[in-house]
Write an enzyme that holds these catalytic residues in place. Structure first.
Site, mmCIF file in Angstrom:
data_model
loop_
_atom_site.group_PDB
_atom_site.id
_atom_site.type_symbol
_atom_site.label_atom_id
_atom_site.label_comp_id
_atom_site.label_asym_id
_atom_site.label_seq_id
_atom_site.Cartn_x
_atom_site.Cartn_y
_atom_site.Cartn_z
ATOM 1 C CG HIS A 488 -1.934 1.177 1.360
ATOM 2 N ND1 HIS A 488 -3.425 1.134 0.814
ATOM 3 C CD2 HIS A 488 -1.480 2.339 1.963
ATOM 4 C CE1 HIS A 488 -3.643 2.409 1.011
ATOM 5 N NE2 HIS A 488 -2.509 3.187 1.693
ATOM 6 C CD GLU A 489 1.521 3.623 3.551
ATOM 7 O OE1 GLU A 489 1.754 4.750 3.012
ATOM 8 O OE2 GLU A 489 0.495 3.546 4.303
ATOM 9 C CG HIS A 492 0.399 6.372 -0.627
ATOM 10 N ND1 HIS A 492 -0.658 7.033 -1.164
ATOM 11 C CD2 HIS A 492 -0.166 5.770 0.385
ATOM 12 C CE1 HIS A 492 -1.765 6.786 -0.716
ATOM 13 N NE2 HIS A 492 -1.526 6.167 0.524
ATOM 14 C CG HIS A 495 0.232 9.015 -6.916
ATOM 15 N ND1 HIS A 495 -0.904 9.393 -6.269
ATOM 16 C CD2 HIS A 495 0.174 9.551 -8.020
ATOM 17 C CE1 HIS A 495 -1.508 10.108 -6.796
ATOM 18 N NE2 HIS A 495 -1.161 10.237 -7.903
#
Length: 707
Positions: A488-489, A492, A495
């Site tokens: 998940h991180e 990010h 991104h």
């Protein structure tokens, strides 16, 4: 490398030694590899002088733009603003990172001093009448002065942010708004520090074999590491989520489970100097007043007006569609857990500290699946490799270790990221292990954002996690939930790393809160794919692949207990919206009781007694420690609608790494920043907007019947 040392406390903005600019590493040109901050030389006493210089410099730059004699243009107003505040950004990024990931008493004192000053500084900018007139003039002509699409978007973002910050208010309202923002900044800092203090104050020593009953070896090893981190002999349980949840899942000692559970859920709610309930009341009241000053009925309407959802009603519609099947699923699991309770000779009703323990027993029975069987196959090193491999297959990225890069703690690791063409993309920092100096949770941040306005600036991106470090150099083993957090991180992080825009304002993760979770939650999907698990779920000692039968059971069990997980999340989102739907002055009334309000909100939705909110209000850092998700915690579920539908785009091709789909994903989502409205960005990728159907399927819930 030693940790940053803590000097004497700094009591106010003028405290601490006087440091000449030439002696302050925060004010130097960072000429080391990739422009990484010189962490080994940075001390707490450097920050206040650096902030003083940076704030003054930025104020002068803003004044020059506002006083520009030439008529307003994109170049002399918007682009000029984009080039201001570079020193402040550098100082603030370093400080914010250390305040969250490796804090100490001195840094916390500086945080209390500087947070209202920063709020005052930005409020003065956003309410500068002359500056807003120039922005307003450019906005009025933006369709007729030859701007490209990205420039138009930047103009719109500036105009919207200034308007929402009170630029169009009268002088009296501006002054009141300034007071509100300064006070909110101070309260947010106090809230965060109170939670950290409660976490640091709790340690449960396990002094005998009986105290360790039921705990697998990997948990025992992690508890040894937790104890060692705090200078304690033997085993200890702390309030890191990555420690608490496994303990609740496996410990046979119901009395100890209750102690750990109560310590965890009562953070910020213990009375005394670290109690956050009065802070919650004041912050909610101030936010409501802020929204009213800006012309909104309440803070929730203010916040969502500039989000994908647009209205609280739209957010609640989604939460409601999921609440009904999730609650039913959770209640079914609750009833099923009474059987193993009775088989264990228990004559008690299931309590919240029992849920994970008996859910694990039920999962073994229903899914023939044992968490302890998979953990040896999920080492931290292999999961990092799996994340890098996925990014390589999707986006052509390569990751090269850079042990020569400066870091803030010896455990931090750095990789240079490059494209398939060899071009440098940025640096990725991984700070994976829990420690007393780090706030709980996991997050992504940046030391520098990508942009092309002032040269081709590559990003410096950071992931911070709280995995328990194995003692003695042994491999750190993750639960599947830990591995999901890592993915998940890292979503990010991608991104931020893949951002490819010109203007800093719209770079990377600077997007709507209910869109920013799409890249992170979407990336989680690859972790659950058998193709990836077969390659990277290897035994940490033998390197043998996870047995196919176990892998099959793992994939099949991924939706077990999903009702519980959905209920504990939606309860947070609903309570968040309820709190921020209150008008002033109700929340700031001295009689307002945050605990009673929380209970009433949960009663309204029919919260099962056996489940608590994932984040109770007194430690709900997402919405009170800075407020990034205030009235917006629903965003995770909103984005999950998008990510479920987005991954289906790959599945429809028959190739989870389909190159054409991956290219659209990179171009329209990961690289695009806030170049266009989120709904338009998603449509550009998928060809349409999603429905909640894919999310209901993903979570294992049947779509609710039509009314």
């Amino acid at each position: 490398m030693p940790q940053i040392e803590a000097p004497a406390l700094l009591g106010n903005s003028s405290a601490g030694p006087t440091i000449a600019p030439g002696d302050n590493p925060l004010l130097e040109d960072w000429t080391a590899f990739a422009g990484v901050p010189p962490f080994p030389r940075i001390r707490a006493e450097h920050f206040l002088p650096a902030y003083a210089r940076a704030l003054a410099e930025h104020a002068a730059e803003i004044a020059a733009v506002a006083a520009e004699p030439a008529p307003p243009t994109f170049a002399n107003t918007i682009a000029a603003l984009e080039l201001t505040g570079r020193t402040l950004e550098r100082v603030d990024n370093v400080f914010s990172l250390l305040a969250g990931a490796d804090t100490n008493d001195a840094l916390q004192e500086i945080e209390r001093v500087i947070s209202p000053q920063i709020a005052r500084h930005w409020n003065q900018i956003h309410t500068n009448a002359a500056l807003f007139r120039r922005i307003d003039a450019v906005m009025a002509t933006s369709e007729h002065i030859g701007l490209d699409a990205e420039q138009k978007r930047v103009v719109e973002r500036y105009h919207t942010s200034f308007r929402r910050a009170g630029a169009a208010l009268d002088d009296a309202a501006k002054r009141r708004l300034a007071d509100i923002m300064e006070r909110l900044a101070a309260l947010g800092t106090a809230f965060s520090q109170n939670v950290l203090a409660d976490e640091q104050a709790f340690t449960l020593r396990l002094e005998s074999e009986a105290d360790l009953a039921g705990l697998p070896d990997f948990i025992r090893e992690s508890l040894l590491s937790e104890a060692s981190e705090r200078g304690i002999d033997g085993h200890a349980v702390t309030l890191s989520r990555s420690t608490v949840e496994p303990f609740l899942q496996f410990s046979d000692r119901r009395d100890l489970r209750e102690k750990v559970f109560r310590g965890f859920v009562m953070r910020g709610d213990n009375g005394g100097s670290t109690d956050n309930k009065a802070i919650i009341a004041e912050m909610a009241g101030l936010r409501a007043e802020r929204a009213q000053l800006l012309g909104y009925a309440d803070f929730a309407h203010y916040r969502l007006d500039d989000a994908m959802a647009k209205t609280p009603a739209a957010a609640r519609d989604l939460l409601g569609a999921l609440w009904r099947p999730a609650r039913l699923s959770a209640l079914t699991d609750r009833d099923a857990m009474q059987a193993p309770i009775q088989e264990d000779g228990g004559n008690f009703k299931l309590e919240p500290w029992d849920w994970r323990y008996y859910a694990e027993k039920l999962r073994r029975r229903v899914c023939d699946f044992d968490e302890t069987a998979i953990k040896p196959y999920l080492s931290l090193e292999r999961m990092i490799e799996a994340a890098f491999y996925t990014a390589g297959r999707l986006f052509g990225l390569n990751f090269t270790p850079r042990p020569d890069a400066a870091v803030w703690h010896p455990d931090v690791r750095v990789w240079q990221v490059s494209g398939s063409d060899g071009k440098e993309i940025g640096l990725f920092f991984g700070d994976y292990f829990a420690r007393a100096s780090k706030r709980s949770g996991a997050w992504m941040t940046s030391l520098r954002d990508q942009q092309k306005l002032d040269g081709d600036v590559t990003p410096l991106i950071v992931n911070v996690c709280n995995f328990t470090k194995a003692p003695g150099g042994e491999a750190t083993l993750l639960s599947f939930e830990d591995a999901r957090t890592l993915f998940h991180e890292f979503g990010h992080a991608l991104h931020g790393l893949l951002s490819s825009v010109t203007y800093p304002t719209i770079a990377g993760t600077n997007v709507a809160t209910d869109f920013v979770e799409l890249p992170s939650q979407l990336f989680e999907h690859w972790l659950q794919q058998p193709e990836l698990l077969r390659r990277f779920a290897l035994h940490y000692q033998t390197a043998a692949p996870m047995p196919e039968q176990l892998l099959t059971r793992l994939v099949a069990a991924r939706n077990f207990n999903k009702g519980f997980a959905t209920v504990e999340y939606i309860a947070c989102a609903e309570t968040d919206l309820d709190l921020h739907a209150l008008p002033p002055p109700n929340p700031s009334d001295p009689s307002f009781d945050a605990r009673a309000f929380e209970a009433a909100s949960l009663a309204r939705i029919g919260m099962p007694d056996e489940i608590v909110m994932r984040h109770r209000l007194p430690h709900f850092a997402h919405i009170f420690a800075g407020g990034g998700y205030a009235a917006a915690y629903y965003s995770y579920m909103w984005s999950e609608v998008l990510d479920a539908d987005a991954f289906a785009a790959f599945e429809e091709t028959g190739d989870i790494f389909d190159p054409a789909t991956a290219k659209r994903l990179r171009d329209c989502v990961y690289a695009a920043g806030d170049r266009q409205d989120p709904a338009e960005a998603y449509t550009a990728f998928r060809g349409r907007l999603p429905t909640a159907d894919a999310l209901l399927r993903k979570r294992g819930f049947a779509a609710p019947a039509a009314a």
